[in-house]
Design a protein around this motif. Structure first.
Motif, PDB file in Angstrom:
ATOM      1  N   ILE A   1       0.899   5.140  -0.594  1.00 54.12           N
ATOM      2  CA  ILE A   1       1.782   4.488   0.382  1.00 54.12           C
ATOM      3  C   ILE A   1       3.177   5.106   0.314  1.00 54.12           C
ATOM      4  CG2 ILE A   1       2.923   2.304   0.993  1.00 54.12           C
ATOM      5  CD1 ILE A   1       0.388   0.836   0.024  1.00 54.12           C
TER       6      ILE A   1
ATOM      7  N   SER B   1      -1.137  -8.805  -6.160  1.00 55.70           N
ATOM      8  CA  SER B   1       0.240  -9.180  -5.851  1.00 55.70           C
ATOM      9  C   SER B   1       1.245  -8.265  -6.557  1.00 55.70           C
ATOM     10  CB  SER B   1       0.486 -10.642  -6.240  1.00 55.70           C
ATOM     11  OG  SER B   1       1.432 -11.206  -5.361  1.00 55.70           O
TER      12      SER B   1
ATOM     13  N   LYS C   1       1.097 -10.629   0.797  1.00 56.17           N
ATOM     14  CA  LYS C   1       1.450 -11.183  -0.512  1.00 56.17           C
ATOM     15  C   LYS C   1       0.476 -10.734  -1.587  1.00 56.17           C
ATOM     16  CE  LYS C   1       0.003 -15.681  -2.010  1.00 56.17           C
ATOM     17  NZ  LYS C   1       0.189 -17.113  -2.184  1.00 56.17           N
TER      18      LYS C   1
ATOM     19  N   LEU D   1      -0.847   1.330   7.921  1.00 51.95           N
ATOM     20  CA  LEU D   1      -1.294   2.326   6.947  1.00 51.95           C
ATOM     21  C   LEU D   1      -2.371   1.710   6.063  1.00 51.95           C
ATOM     22  CD1 LEU D   1      -1.050   4.875   5.154  1.00 51.95           C
ATOM     23  CD2 LEU D   1       0.927   3.828   4.063  1.00 51.95           C
TER      24      LEU D   1
HETATM   25  N1  LIG Z   1      -6.034   0.107   0.278  1.00 46.65           N
HETATM   26  C1  LIG Z   1      -4.854  -0.313   0.781  1.00 46.65           C
HETATM   27  N2  LIG Z   1      -4.247   0.373   1.787  1.00 46.65           N
HETATM   28  C2  LIG Z   1      -3.058  -0.035   2.284  1.00 46.65           C
HETATM   29  N3  LIG Z   1      -2.415  -1.118   1.877  1.00 46.65           N
HETATM   30  C3  LIG Z   1      -2.969  -1.857   0.897  1.00 46.65           C
HETATM   31  C4  LIG Z   1      -4.209  -1.487   0.295  1.00 46.65           C
HETATM   32  N4  LIG Z   1      -4.518  -2.397  -0.652  1.00 46.65           N
HETATM   33  C5  LIG Z   1      -3.503  -3.311  -0.644  1.00 46.65           C
HETATM   34  N5  LIG Z   1      -2.573  -2.995   0.298  1.00 46.65           N
HETATM   35  C6  LIG Z   1      -1.346  -3.762   0.629  1.00 46.65           C
HETATM   36  O1  LIG Z   1      -0.789  -4.308  -0.556  1.00 46.65           O
HETATM   37  C7  LIG Z   1      -0.726  -5.718  -0.464  1.00 46.65           C
HETATM   38  C8  LIG Z   1      -0.819  -6.361  -1.829  1.00 46.65           C
HETATM   39  O2  LIG Z   1      -1.925  -5.904  -2.538  1.00 46.65           O
HETATM   40  P1  LIG Z   1      -2.151  -6.227  -4.076  1.00 46.65           P
HETATM   41  O3  LIG Z   1      -0.844  -6.025  -4.767  1.00 46.65           O
HETATM   42  O4  LIG Z   1      -3.195  -5.272  -4.515  1.00 46.65           O
HETATM   43  O5  LIG Z   1      -2.607  -7.663  -4.138  1.00 46.65           O
HETATM   44  C9  LIG Z   1      -1.810  -6.076   0.516  1.00 46.65           C
HETATM   45  O6  LIG Z   1      -1.599  -7.338   1.090  1.00 46.65           O
HETATM   46  C10 LIG Z   1      -1.665  -4.930   1.527  1.00 46.65           C
HETATM   47  O7  LIG Z   1      -0.553  -5.154   2.390  1.00 46.65           O
END
Ligand SMILES: Nc1ncnc2c1ncn2[C@@H]1O[C@H](COP(=O)(O)O)[C@@H](O)[C@H]1O
Ligand SMILES: Cc1cc2nc3c(=O)[nH]c(=O)nc-3n(C[C@H](O)[C@H](O)[C@H](O)COP(=O)(O)OP(=O)(O)OC[C@H]3O[C@@H](n4cnc5c(N)ncnc54)[C@H](O)[C@@H]3O)c2cc1C
Lengths: 324, 246
Positions: free
Chosen positions: B100, B124, B116, B61
């Motif tokens: 999501i 994160s 992560k 996704l």
């Molecule tokens: N635009 C996006 N679409 C889908 N999953 C995302 C997206 N951005 C981040 N993620 C997921 O969220 C995780 C952590 O993101 P973050 O918390 O923003 O550092 C990433 O490693 C992805 O697995």
């Protein structure tokens, strides 16, 4: 408005990052002419809790129910959110460490608050409420605004130096309504390394070595330097990948990102992915036999020379410095 | 086992970072984008491994625009069975988490895996947000994941140690080094990826609670001070007196 800070105790004790978060929250409260309250969950001594007052909080809430002894992301989130509500806190501060990363997003959703994670400075209120944080793995900084009334901030370890005053906080028991289903992860086993080394993310002094060391049998001089300095050891990725050193020592983009006062890099070329995890270090020393190694461009002090000769000399010089 | 893997698009690790529009926008000109390493090497590969041994389906996704399809196809080439793209700009973490959660509710997944952190905004935080929105257990920074029946055993990194935890499905976890070994898509995978379903869906409409106002590059490092290899006393003196590091 009030500020609530989650003051983490691990194995019944506060950590360095705990004082940093408490101090950050107290400074933030001062900025808004309000007060900061700390919340500790799990076992803690009353004296240690009251001592958080040195860093500027007037009150410490203590959620000490036996079932809260182990970290649980859902149950801890509920306790933090309940404390924020009870204190009418508009800002909740956490540490951007392992448990903080498990909590911050949950707490923000629960409080319907905007969240900035990994902040390195107090909010700028010149226009709105904005926070500075490193982005692109330390290659730049962003100033991020929070639009919501309630705000959650997680603070990067080693971002500010807490100054201890003479205050003492009053300690109050705190209880949140919890259900069995809030304890949704069962702890099977917990392993911690020997307690006399500071874990990498919190370390102020780090000695790190790379492939230039040729093999794991040559790490003796690295460890001796680290012991002499009271530093934590780290390594580059290929060193961890080939099993020369344990995985938790791997720093860089795909390993741990650190922000020590001093980073000594020995036999590491300074690839961009390595720098991504260490470029927030305050002072960088590079020891490399190749004067063209890219790491010298990111270094404050450089020694062009063979590590096998230079490192023992540095250790000797440090020993005489410490003895003088 | 039905697994949802959240994947993101990030600038390649060697990208030189620059900004436009008075330092308010990331300059994408000439930037090579990749699948976020944590999502690809660990979350996705482990999901595919589990599917290979237990059956089921791996869905990837992504919240992003049509130009993200290249990284989505790569995830399909590595072994995901199908993909969903929520057609929206990933405005901020909460915005993405809400998208999501919406998709997760619409399917029935026993596991939701994320990386992560993204290597661009280094948040994160998304995993925790998704878990709270769905009221599920959340294991962050997991370096091992094993499944037996409806129970998953995960190892999670803590400062200076590890915790081994058990949770009942469904749950959310963020993946890091250790969880799997990176895989290179083979020719067959690449060919098959072209015909795997990629469903494009509209976003739910919500206001992002945070906004990036400005970027800044770090100040240029001054010239490195070189110290002769046989004069380590001088280095110690500088570290003490000048850098005040020891
Ligand atoms: N635009 C996006 N679409 C889908 N999953 C995302 C997206 N951005 C981040 N993620 C997921 O969220 C995780 C952590 O993101 P973050 O918390 O923003 O550092 C990433 O490693 C992805 O697995
Ligand atoms: C997506 C991605 C993510 C990555 N993430 C990371 C990461 O998180 N962390 C990381 O470290 N790397 C990471 N890498 C790998 C990185 O690109 C480099 O390959 C790696 O950092 C090189 O490790 P090194 O400097 O130890 O080894 P080398 O590049 O082999 O450098 C060894 C250095 O030692 C010097 N040397 C040799 N002998 C001596 C001697 N006797 N005395 C003094 N100096 C000596 C050499 O001059 C050389 O500069 C990543 C790569 C990719 C593609």
């Amino acid at each position: 408005m009030a500020v609530l800070v989650y003051a983490e105790f691990v194995d019944g004790k506060p950590k360095k990052s705990t004082f940093e978060a408490v101090y950050y929250a107290a400074q933030l409260a001062k900025q808004f002419q309000t007060s900061a309250v700390a919340l500790t969950i799990g076992p803690a001594d009353a004296a240690d809790l009251a001592a958080l007052g040195q860093y500027g909080v007037e009150k410490v809430l203590h959620a000490s129910e036996a079932k809260l002894e182990q970290f649980q992301s859902k149950a801890y989130t509920k306790v933090i959110a309940a404390a924020a509500d009870a204190q009418s806190a508009d800002v909740v501060v956490l540490t951007h460490n392992s448990n903080g990363k498990a909590l911050a997003g949950r707490v923000a959703v629960r409080l319907e608050a905007g969240l900035v994670s990994g902040a390195i400075a107090l909010p700028d209120t010149a226009a709105g409420f904005t926070l500075r944080k490193p982005v692109f793995s330390g290659k730049a900084f962003a100033q991020i605004s929070i639009q919501t009334g309630r705000k959650v901030i997680s603070v990067n370890p080693n971002s500010l130096k807490p100054e201890a005053g003479s205050g003492s906080a009053t300690v109050e028991a705190f209880q949140a309504a919890l259900q069995d289903s809030d304890f949704d992860a069962k702890l099977v086993k917990r392993e911690t390394m020997s307690t006399d080394v500071v874990p990498l993310p919190e370390a102020e002094l780090v000695v790190s070595a790379g492939r230039g060391m040729k093999g794991p049998e040559n790490w003796g001089i690295i460890e001796e330097l680290a012991t002499t300095l009271g530093a934590t050891t780290a390594c580059s990725r290929p060193v961890a990948d080939t099993g020369w050193r344990p995985h938790h020592e791997h720093v860089g983009q795909t390993g741990v990102a650190i922000k020590p006062n001093l980073y000594i890099a020995i036999g590491i070329s300074g690839a961009i992915q390595h720098l991504a995890g260490v470029n927030q270090s305050k002072t960088i020393v590079v020891i490399n036999k190749d004067s063209e190694a890219p790491f010298f461009k990111a270094a404050d002090y450089g020694v062009v020379g063979d590590a096998f000769e230079v490192v023992p000399k540095l250790t000797e010089a440090l020993k005489s410095f410490k003895n003088s | 086992m039905n697994i949802l893997v959240c994947i993101s698009k990030v600038p390649d690790t060697t990208t030189k970072i620059s900004f436009t529009d008075n330092n308010s926008k990331f300059n994408e000109a000439g930037v090579q984008f990749i699948l976020n390493p944590y999502d690809e090497w660990y979350a996705l590969v482990r999901a595919v491994e589990i599917r290979e041994s237990l059956g089921g389906e791996v869905t990837v996704l992504n919240v992003g625009r049509a130009d993200n399809e290249q990284i989505i196809r790569k995830a399909l080439a590595i072994g995901a069975d199908k993909a969903i793209r929520v057609d929206a700009d990933p405005a901020d973490a909460f915005y993405v988490a809400r998208q999501i959660a919406e998709q997760a509710r619409a399917g029935s997944y026993e596991m939701i895996l994320l990386g992560k952190e993204t290597i661009d905004y280094n948040g994160s935080i998304l995993g925790g947000m998704v878990a709270e929105l769905l009221d599920l257990p959340y294991i962050s920074l997991a370096s091992h994941l094993d499944v037996e029946g409806q129970t998953a055993t995960l190892t999670r990194d803590i400062e200076g140690g590890k915790e081994v935890l058990q949770v009942t499905m469904p749950f959310v976890a963020s993946a890091q080094k250790g969880m799997a070994e990176a895989r290179i898509p083979n020719m067959r995978g690449i060919m098959m990826s072209k015909s795997k379903p990629l469903n494009v869906v509209p976003p739910v409409d919500i206001a992002p609670p945070t906004r990036i106002e400005a970027y800044q590059l770090p100040p240029e490092k001054g010239q490195v001070k070189l110290i002769a290899p046989d004069n380590m006393e001088e280095l110690v003196r500088l570290l003490h007196e000048e850098a005040k590091a020891i």
